[in-house]
Motif scaffolding. Structure first.
Motif, PDB file in Angstrom:
ATOM      1  N   PRO A 130       0.831  -1.214   0.000  1.00 61.38           N
ATOM      2  CA  PRO A 130       0.000   0.000   0.000  1.00 61.38           C
ATOM      3  C   PRO A 130       0.861   1.257   0.000  1.00 61.38           C
ATOM      4  CG  PRO A 130       0.048  -1.007   2.182  1.00 61.38           C
ATOM      5  CD  PRO A 130       0.736  -1.967   1.261  1.00 61.38           C
ATOM      6  N   ARG A 131       0.309   2.325  -0.598  1.00 62.08           N
ATOM      7  CA  ARG A 131       1.050   3.586  -0.665  1.00 62.08           C
ATOM      8  C   ARG A 131       0.530   4.600   0.340  1.00 62.08           C
ATOM      9  NH1 ARG A 131       5.055   4.297  -4.121  1.00 62.08           N
ATOM     10  NH2 ARG A 131       5.357   2.323  -5.181  1.00 62.08           N
ATOM     11  N   ALA A 132      -0.606   4.294   0.971  1.00 56.50           N
ATOM     12  CA  ALA A 132      -1.173   5.234   1.946  1.00 56.50           C
ATOM     13  C   ALA A 132      -1.563   4.466   3.199  1.00 56.50           C
ATOM     14  CB  ALA A 132      -2.396   5.934   1.352  1.00 56.50           C
ATOM     15  N   LEU A 133      -1.507   5.149   4.347  1.00 51.81           N
ATOM     16  CA  LEU A 133      -1.844   4.513   5.618  1.00 51.81           C
ATOM     17  C   LEU A 133      -3.277   3.974   5.602  1.00 51.81           C
ATOM     18  CD1 LEU A 133      -1.260   3.762   8.539  1.00 51.81           C
ATOM     19  CD2 LEU A 133      -1.867   6.103   9.188  1.00 51.81           C
ATOM     20  N   ALA A 134      -4.207   4.756   5.044  1.00 58.79           N
ATOM     21  CA  ALA A 134      -5.606   4.326   5.045  1.00 58.79           C
ATOM     22  C   ALA A 134      -5.749   2.981   4.331  1.00 58.79           C
ATOM     23  CB  ALA A 134      -6.481   5.387   4.375  1.00 58.79           C
ATOM     24  N   GLU A 135      -5.034   2.861   3.225  1.00 62.41           N
ATOM     25  CA  GLU A 135      -5.076   1.613   2.454  1.00 62.41           C
ATOM     26  C   GLU A 135      -4.489   0.459   3.293  1.00 62.41           C
ATOM     27  OE1 GLU A 135      -3.195   0.299  -1.855  1.00 62.41           O
ATOM     28  OE2 GLU A 135      -2.844   2.329  -1.151  1.00 62.41           O
ATOM     29  N   ALA A 136      -3.380   0.743   3.957  1.00 65.46           N
ATOM     30  CA  ALA A 136      -2.745  -0.291   4.788  1.00 65.46           C
ATOM     31  C   ALA A 136      -3.674  -0.722   5.920  1.00 65.46           C
ATOM     32  CB  ALA A 136      -1.423   0.233   5.353  1.00 65.46           C
ATOM     33  N   LEU A 137      -4.384   0.234   6.500  1.00 65.60           N
ATOM     34  CA  LEU A 137      -5.298  -0.094   7.605  1.00 65.60           C
ATOM     35  C   LEU A 137      -6.462  -0.949   7.105  1.00 65.60           C
ATOM     36  CD1 LEU A 137      -5.282   3.308   9.500  1.00 65.60           C
ATOM     37  CD2 LEU A 137      -4.472   1.105  10.392  1.00 65.60           C
ATOM     38  N   ASP A 138      -6.981  -0.619   5.919  1.00 68.59           N
ATOM     39  CA  ASP A 138      -8.055  -1.448   5.351  1.00 68.59           C
ATOM     40  C   ASP A 138      -7.576  -2.882   5.167  1.00 68.59           C
ATOM     41  OD1 ASP A 138      -9.837   0.596   5.288  1.00 68.59           O
ATOM     42  OD2 ASP A 138      -9.573   1.071   3.152  1.00 68.59           O
ATOM     43  N   MET A 139      -6.356  -3.017   4.656  1.00 71.54           N
ATOM     44  CA  MET A 139      -5.812  -4.367   4.441  1.00 71.54           C
ATOM     45  C   MET A 139      -5.612  -5.082   5.769  1.00 71.54           C
ATOM     46  SD  MET A 139      -2.917  -3.622   1.617  1.00 71.54           S
ATOM     47  CE  MET A 139      -3.347  -3.217  -0.082  1.00 71.54           C
ATOM     48  N   THR A 140      -5.047  -4.351   6.751  1.00 72.89           N
ATOM     49  CA  THR A 140      -4.768  -4.963   8.047  1.00 72.89           C
ATOM     50  C   THR A 140      -6.055  -5.476   8.684  1.00 72.89           C
ATOM     51  OG1 THR A 140      -2.975  -3.373   8.281  1.00 72.89           O
ATOM     52  CG2 THR A 140      -3.604  -4.558  10.251  1.00 72.89           C
ATOM     53  N   ALA A 141      -7.118  -4.685   8.541  1.00 72.26           N
ATOM     54  CA  ALA A 141      -8.390  -5.084   9.153  1.00 72.26           C
ATOM     55  C   ALA A 141      -9.116  -6.129   8.313  1.00 72.26           C
ATOM     56  CB  ALA A 141      -9.280  -3.850   9.328  1.00 72.26           C
ATOM     57  N   GLY A 142      -8.912  -6.089   6.990  1.00 73.14           N
ATOM     58  CA  GLY A 142      -9.748  -6.909   6.119  1.00 73.14           C
ATOM     59  C   GLY A 142      -9.180  -8.262   5.737  1.00 73.14           C
ATOM     60  N   LEU A 143      -7.870  -8.416   5.792  1.00 73.96           N
ATOM     61  CA  LEU A 143      -7.262  -9.659   5.305  1.00 73.96           C
ATOM     62  C   LEU A 143      -7.037 -10.630   6.464  1.00 73.96           C
ATOM     63  CD1 LEU A 143      -4.575  -8.057   2.940  1.00 73.96           C
ATOM     64  CD2 LEU A 143      -6.691  -9.202   2.245  1.00 73.96           C
ATOM     65  N   ASP A 144      -7.327 -11.878   6.224  1.00 78.57           N
ATOM     66  CA  ASP A 144      -7.128 -12.889   7.265  1.00 78.57           C
ATOM     67  C   ASP A 144      -5.658 -13.290   7.352  1.00 78.57           C
ATOM     68  OD1 ASP A 144      -9.657 -13.092   8.198  1.00 78.57           O
ATOM     69  OD2 ASP A 144     -10.252 -14.679   6.791  1.00 78.57           O
ATOM     70  N   ASN A 145      -5.206 -13.518   8.561  1.00 75.23           N
ATOM     71  CA  ASN A 145      -3.832 -13.975   8.804  1.00 75.23           C
ATOM     72  C   ASN A 145      -2.821 -13.109   8.062  1.00 75.23           C
ATOM     73  OD1 ASN A 145      -1.699 -15.478   9.776  1.00 75.23           O
ATOM     74  ND2 ASN A 145      -1.895 -17.087   8.215  1.00 75.23           N
ATOM     75  N   ALA A 146      -2.924 -11.785   8.277  1.00 73.49           N
ATOM     76  CA  ALA A 146      -2.011 -10.842   7.632  1.00 73.49           C
ATOM     77  C   ALA A 146      -0.972 -10.385   8.645  1.00 73.49           C
ATOM     78  CB  ALA A 146      -2.791  -9.653   7.099  1.00 73.49           C
ATOM     79  N   ARG A 147       0.240 -10.125   8.158  1.00 77.90           N
ATOM     80  CA  ARG A 147       1.279  -9.531   9.006  1.00 77.90           C
ATOM     81  C   ARG A 147       1.765  -8.264   8.338  1.00 77.90           C
ATOM     82  NH1 ARG A 147       4.147 -12.915  12.924  1.00 77.90           N
ATOM     83  NH2 ARG A 147       5.510 -11.161  13.312  1.00 77.90           N
ATOM     84  N   ALA A 148       1.994  -7.226   9.145  1.00 77.84           N
ATOM     85  CA  ALA A 148       2.603  -6.004   8.625  1.00 77.84           C
ATOM     86  C   ALA A 148       4.113  -6.214   8.557  1.00 77.84           C
ATOM     87  CB  ALA A 148       2.264  -4.824   9.526  1.00 77.84           C
ATOM     88  N   LEU A 149       4.707  -5.810   7.449  1.00 79.59           N
ATOM     89  CA  LEU A 149       6.163  -5.897   7.269  1.00 79.59           C
ATOM     90  C   LEU A 149       6.724  -4.489   7.392  1.00 79.59           C
ATOM     91  CD1 LEU A 149       8.712  -7.533   6.389  1.00 79.59           C
ATOM     92  CD2 LEU A 149       8.107  -6.989   4.030  1.00 79.59           C
ATOM     93  N   ALA A 150       7.551  -4.266   8.414  1.00 75.07           N
ATOM     94  CA  ALA A 150       8.194  -2.950   8.566  1.00 75.07           C
ATOM     95  C   ALA A 150       9.537  -3.029   7.845  1.00 75.07           C
ATOM     96  CB  ALA A 150       8.312  -2.596  10.034  1.00 75.07           C
ATOM     97  N   GLY A 151      10.652  -2.996   8.559  1.00 72.70           N
ATOM     98  CA  GLY A 151      11.954  -3.080   7.888  1.00 72.70           C
ATOM     99  C   GLY A 151      12.379  -4.509   7.581  1.00 72.70           C
ATOM    100  N   GLY A 152      11.686  -5.466   8.172  1.00 74.61           N
ATOM    101  CA  GLY A 152      11.941  -6.868   7.845  1.00 74.61           C
ATOM    102  C   GLY A 152      13.137  -7.484   8.542  1.00 74.61           C
ATOM    103  N   GLN A 153      13.760  -6.775   9.475  1.00 74.33           N
ATOM    104  CA  GLN A 153      14.982  -7.316  10.055  1.00 74.33           C
ATOM    105  C   GLN A 153      14.694  -8.354  11.149  1.00 74.33           C
ATOM    106  OE1 GLN A 153      18.040  -6.305   8.329  1.00 74.33           O
ATOM    107  NE2 GLN A 153      16.174  -5.961   7.138  1.00 74.33           N
ATOM    108  N   SER A 154      13.456  -8.454  11.576  1.00 70.91           N
ATOM    109  CA  SER A 154      13.046  -9.548  12.474  1.00 70.91           C
ATOM    110  C   SER A 154      12.042 -10.464  11.788  1.00 70.91           C
ATOM    111  CB  SER A 154      12.407  -8.986  13.756  1.00 70.91           C
ATOM    112  OG  SER A 154      13.302  -8.136  14.417  1.00 70.91           O
ATOM    113  N   LEU A 155      11.088  -9.889  11.062  1.00 71.62           N
ATOM    114  CA  LEU A 155      10.060 -10.727  10.435  1.00 71.62           C
ATOM    115  C   LEU A 155      10.640 -11.566   9.291  1.00 71.62           C
ATOM    116  CD1 LEU A 155       7.217 -11.731  10.158  1.00 71.62           C
ATOM    117  CD2 LEU A 155       6.590  -9.627   8.955  1.00 71.62           C
ATOM    118  N   MET A 156      11.555 -11.004   8.516  1.00 74.88           N
ATOM    119  CA  MET A 156      12.121 -11.806   7.419  1.00 74.88           C
ATOM    120  C   MET A 156      12.865 -13.039   7.938  1.00 74.88           C
ATOM    121  SD  MET A 156      11.334 -10.938   4.264  1.00 74.88           S
ATOM    122  CE  MET A 156      12.656 -11.799   3.425  1.00 74.88           C
TER     123      MET A 156
END
Ligand code: FES
Ligand code: FES
Lengths: 291, 166
Positions: free
Chosen positions: A11-37
């Motif tokens: 996503p390019r905008a926070l609002a879009e990211a929030l919609d995805m975070t709330a709407g998608l099942d089993n979703a994870r937010a990826l920040a810099g990826g230095q722990s999640l990757m």
């Protein structure tokens, strides 16, 4: 190993990211990826959807606002390290960043990612605890403010509700006659801390301690504030005896231990590092012409 | 689950357009899609630094970045550091001179890390502590590091620190 399959979103905008975070099942937010990757590559995490926050410009940057300053959650650790305003406004954060990971990981790792991952050995949560950081969390019902001290909720977990994202972090600017220090013990420089201590000391005009704050990391799931020891320091002249008393309180923390660094060893470190950090912070406060 | 993505990026001054699976990391993309095997993969979880490349000039662990995240970016790898006539980069030459490599597995990451360090400190001589700090994210199982540090000092140190013996 290789990361398991997932669907990638940028996503390019926070609002879009929030919609995805709330709407998608089993979703994870990826920040810099230095722990999640690493967790993905080790197959310890298997989200169906990965929401990359790296293209959202509004989540990056440092701005000042009265007595506090704000850092966007996706601001990299390297941006913080190189920020001249932060070095001046909040030396403790600059001192802590020096211990965070390696240049290759600071170039991508973010402040928000570090605070949300909440690794017990990480430095930024300890600095945030000592600095009474305030967080802004956005979610389906709008924004809410969270004091950092209420943010960690257990081992590697924080109090984000489903659908919520951390958007920014604010810190107080260092005041006059204030000094700070961030010290840690580890086996190799740049490793996660075995024990880390962040200390701030502010002196009054007579040179007595007006305020102190002490946070200890690496000992339990989340950093610990030594509120009683801080209160006991208030009004005293900075002295070895005063700091020894705080160090004794730190050494009483009920530390988690492991085979390499048992609990009693960590307790010892808590005491030693607390005394040293307070001493350095007070020396810097006395020498500070930052008035 | 298949999740193919179109990306276009520049690697060592050459533009590439490819379709990649979103779960493929940048290191594997460079090696298996572009045939640039100089970027090594040691641990695949961000510990060893062998996979270090520069993305828009900044060193990153390419095992911790997805190839799709490199879309639109400028990537530099070990294959791009030598001069057009094939002459080694000064960092490569110094590593050879000071025995800064044995098996060479860690070396591409070491070279990219030192190149970034040099670019960020143009005109400022660096001391041993700064070089060791910069290299803290690159593990080497062979050399014991001294040769690598000596090579860094040879290229970036103050004249007095430059070792003359090999
Ligand atoms: S392979 Fe990337 S850090 Fe080891
Ligand atoms: S030369 Fe063998 S790992 Fe560094």
């Amino acid at each position: 190993m290789k990361a398991p399959p997932f669907k990638y979103h940028a996503p390019r905008a926070l609002a879009e990211a929030l919609d995805m975070t709330a709407g998608l099942d089993n979703a994870r937010a990826l920040a810099g990826g230095q722990s999640l990757m690493p967790l993905l590559n080790l197959r310890m995490a298997a989200p169906d959807h990965l929401i990359d926050l790296g293209n959202i410009a509004e989540l990056r940057g440092v701005f000042e606002d009265g007595a506090r300053f704000h850092i966007g959650a996706m601001t990299t650790q390297r941006d913080i390290e190189k920020s001249a305003p932060i070095a001046g406004l909040c030396p403790l954060l600059a001192q802590a960043i020096h211990h965070v990971g390696h240049q290759q990981t600071r170039n991508r790792g973010t402040i928000g990612g570090s605070l949300c991952h909440s690794d017990p050995g990480a430095e930024l949560p300890v600095a945030a605890m000592a600095l009474d950081a305030e967080l802004v969390v956005a979610g389906p019902r709008g924004e809410r403010a969270v004091a950092f001290r209420d943010f960690p909720s257990g081992y590697l977990s924080v109090s984000l509700e489903p659908g919520e994202l951390l958007t920014r972090v604010s810190f107080p600017k260092a005041g006059p006659r204030e000094g700070s220090a961030f010290l840690e013990f580890n086996l190799r420089p740049a490793d996660f801390a075995v024990v880390s201590v962040a200390a701030r000391v502010a002196l009054d005009e007579a040179g007595h301690i007006a305020h102190a704050s002490i946070a200890v990391g690496g000992v339990q799931a989340a950093p610990i504030r030594l509120l009683e020891a801080e209160n006991a320091l208030r009004g005293h002249a900075p002295s070895r005896e005063a700091f020894e008393a705080a160090a004794r309180a730190a050494a009483e923390i009920d530390c988690d231990g492991d085979d390499v660094h048992p609990a009693d060893f960590r307790s010892e470190l808590c005491g030693v590092l607390t005394r040293r950090a307070l001493t350095q912070a007070a020396t810097r406060a006395a020498g500070s012409r930052h008035v | 689950m298949s999740d193919p993505r179109e990306i276009a990026l520049v690697v060592n001054d050459v533009r590439h357009a490819r379709v990649v699976e979103s779960r493929v990391n940048l290191a594997d993309f460079l090696r298996h899609e572009l045939g640039l095997f100089g970027t090594h993969v040691g641990c695949e979880h961000g510990v060893c630094g062998a996979c270090t490349v520069l993305v828009d000039g900044a060193s990153v662990r390419s095992c911790l970045m997805l190839a799709v995240q490199a879309g639109g970016k400028n990537v530099e790898t070990i294959e791009g550091v030598a001069a057009a006539d094939g002459a080694s980069h000064p960092v490569q030459a110094a590593l050879a001179k000071h025995h800064g490599l044995q098996c060479g597995y860690c070396t591409p990451g070491v070279v990219m890390t030192l190149i970034e360090l040099g670019r960020e400190n143009i005109g400022k001589p660096l001391g041993e502590a700064e070089i060791r700090h910069a290299l803290s994210g690159n593990l080497c199982r062979c050399t014991g590091y001294q040769g690598i540090v000596d090579a860094g000092l040879d290229v970036f140190g103050a004249p007095a620190d430059k070792g003359s013996e090999t």
